[in-house]
Write a protein that holds these residues in place. Sequence first.
Motif, PDB file in Angstrom:
ATOM      1  N   UNK A  17       0.859  -1.187   0.000  1.00  0.00           N
ATOM      2  CA  UNK A  17       0.000   0.000   0.000  1.00  0.00           C
ATOM      3  C   UNK A  17       0.901   1.245   0.000  1.00  0.00           C
ATOM      4  N   UNK A  18       0.298   2.418   0.016  1.00  0.00           N
ATOM      5  CA  UNK A  18       1.072   3.662  -0.082  1.00  0.00           C
ATOM      6  C   UNK A  18       2.060   3.821   1.075  1.00  0.00           C
ATOM      7  N   UNK A  19       1.618   3.540   2.306  1.00  0.00           N
ATOM      8  CA  UNK A  19       2.522   3.666   3.453  1.00  0.00           C
ATOM      9  C   UNK A  19       3.684   2.679   3.334  1.00  0.00           C
ATOM     10  N   UNK A  20       3.403   1.452   2.944  1.00  0.00           N
ATOM     11  CA  UNK A  20       4.456   0.448   2.796  1.00  0.00           C
ATOM     12  C   UNK A  20       5.454   0.845   1.708  1.00  0.00           C
ATOM     13  N   UNK A  21       4.976   1.470   0.649  1.00  0.00           N
ATOM     14  CA  UNK A  21       5.879   1.958  -0.398  1.00  0.00           C
ATOM     15  C   UNK A  21       6.781   3.070   0.143  1.00  0.00           C
ATOM     16  N   UNK A  22       6.203   3.968   0.949  1.00  0.00           N
ATOM     17  CA  UNK A  22       6.989   5.051   1.544  1.00  0.00           C
ATOM     18  C   UNK A  22       8.049   4.497   2.498  1.00  0.00           C
ATOM     19  N   UNK A  23       7.679   3.506   3.285  1.00  0.00           N
ATOM     20  CA  UNK A  23       8.641   2.886   4.208  1.00  0.00           C
ATOM     21  C   UNK A  23       9.758   2.215   3.419  1.00  0.00           C
ATOM     22  N   UNK A  24       9.414   1.493   2.360  1.00  0.00           N
ATOM     23  CA  UNK A  24      10.427   0.844   1.526  1.00  0.00           C
ATOM     24  C   UNK A  24      11.370   1.890   0.937  1.00  0.00           C
ATOM     25  N   UNK A  28      15.478   2.237   1.479  1.00  0.00           N
ATOM     26  CA  UNK A  28      16.454   2.333   0.392  1.00  0.00           C
ATOM     27  C   UNK A  28      17.269   3.625   0.521  1.00  0.00           C
ATOM     28  N   UNK A  29      16.605   4.733   0.810  1.00  0.00           N
ATOM     29  CA  UNK A  29      17.311   6.006   0.989  1.00  0.00           C
ATOM     30  C   UNK A  29      18.302   5.920   2.146  1.00  0.00           C
ATOM     31  N   UNK A  30      17.917   5.242   3.231  1.00  0.00           N
ATOM     32  CA  UNK A  30      18.822   5.067   4.368  1.00  0.00           C
ATOM     33  C   UNK A  30      20.046   4.254   4.003  1.00  0.00           C
TER      34      UNK A  30
END
Length: 165
Positions: A17-24, A28-30
């Motif tokens: 979902x949108x939140x899970x995509x943001x967390x992923x 990756x950014x981290x």
Amino acid sequence: MDQQLQNDIHDYLQDANEEEQQVFKQIVEGLKRKQEGANGSYLGGLLKASSTFKEEEQQLEMVIPANPIIQNSLNIVHGGITATLIDSAMGTLVHRILADDVYAVTSEIKINYVAPGIGKEFKCITSVIHKGSKTIVCEGKVFRDDGVLIAHSTASFFIIPRKNK
């Protein structure tokens, strides 16, 4: 890249979902922040930790933004993340003031949680209470973005000589 890893990433993102995509994306950014040297550890990269050293006061401030990765099931900052922020900030301060031929490790830490960790970011302000030849004692306070204290800590760090390789 390993084919199984590619498949796992694809499957995760396809069903996310949108939140899970943001967390992923944040994960990756981290990882990229660590890879590029913006943070010294993977955890620092994942937390998007940034710090400012105030040499004249022998004080360090470390800030992390709020995000779903650091929240517990009550939607407040997980106590372990607060502890990590405090320990990381104090450890960073200690290493800033030590000579190059020594390093230090946390030997004891005490944390009092006094308010829920809610808000947009969390700032830990650390200072040295005592600097000896074998130990350093620090104090750390974590504040929400509205200025409310959420945790207070003291910690001891054991000073160890660096060994030449």
